[in-house]
Design a protein around this motif. Structure first.
Motif, short mmCIF file in Angstrom:
data_model
loop_
_atom_site.label_atom_id
_atom_site.label_comp_id
_atom_site.label_asym_id
_atom_site.label_seq_id
_atom_site.Cartn_x
_atom_site.Cartn_y
_atom_site.Cartn_z
N UNK A 43 0.84 -1.20 0.00
CA UNK A 43 0.00 0.00 0.00
C UNK A 43 0.87 1.25 0.00
N UNK A 44 1.90 1.25 0.81
CA UNK A 44 2.82 2.39 0.86
C UNK A 44 3.52 2.56 -0.49
N UNK A 45 3.92 1.46 -1.10
CA UNK A 45 4.57 1.52 -2.41
C UNK A 45 3.62 2.10 -3.46
N UNK A 46 2.34 1.72 -3.40
CA UNK A 46 1.35 2.26 -4.34
C UNK A 46 1.26 3.78 -4.21
N UNK A 47 1.29 4.28 -2.99
CA UNK A 47 1.27 5.74 -2.80
C UNK A 47 2.55 6.37 -3.31
N UNK A 48 3.67 5.72 -3.08
CA UNK A 48 4.95 6.27 -3.55
C UNK A 48 4.97 6.36 -5.07
N UNK A 49 4.44 5.33 -5.74
CA UNK A 49 4.37 5.35 -7.21
C UNK A 49 3.44 6.48 -7.65
N UNK A 50 2.30 6.61 -7.00
CA UNK A 50 1.36 7.68 -7.32
C UNK A 50 1.94 9.06 -7.11
N UNK A 51 2.76 9.20 -6.08
CA UNK A 51 3.37 10.50 -5.78
C UNK A 51 4.36 10.92 -6.87
N UNK A 52 4.88 9.97 -7.61
CA UNK A 52 5.83 10.29 -8.70
C UNK A 52 5.13 10.66 -10.01
N UNK A 53 3.81 10.50 -10.06
CA UNK A 53 3.05 10.85 -11.27
C UNK A 53 2.75 12.34 -11.23
N UNK A 54 3.18 13.10 -12.25
CA UNK A 54 2.90 14.54 -12.25
C UNK A 54 1.40 14.83 -12.21
#
Length: 71
Positions: A43-54
């Motif tokens: 779940x944390x990784x999913x947020x981290x990936x989302x945070x890298x999306x402009x």
């Protein structure tokens, strides 16, 4: 279903017409689903990936704040 859609983004991003508006939030939904089934690290990784999306051509503030919030 969200995992299938996110996987498809990787292989065929043109399959989606709303990618720039919805991709970061799709990762946020993925985060929520993973949390609900107890898969906290993913779940944390999913947020981290989302945070890298402009977001609107700029840094993604919304997802970054979600990443720093309570999990």
């Amino acid at each position: 279903m969200i995992e299938a859609a996110l996987g498809r983004v990787t292989t065929n991003p043109k399959a989606f017409t709303d990618l720039t508006e919805a991709l970061a939030w799709a990762h946020n939904v993925h985060n929520t689903a993973l949390k609900l089934v107890g898969r906290r690290a993913e779940a944390i990784e999913a947020l981290a990936v989302g945070a890298r999306v402009p977001e609107g051509g700029r840094a993604n503030v919304s997802q970054t704040l979600n990443l720093g919030g309570p999990s």
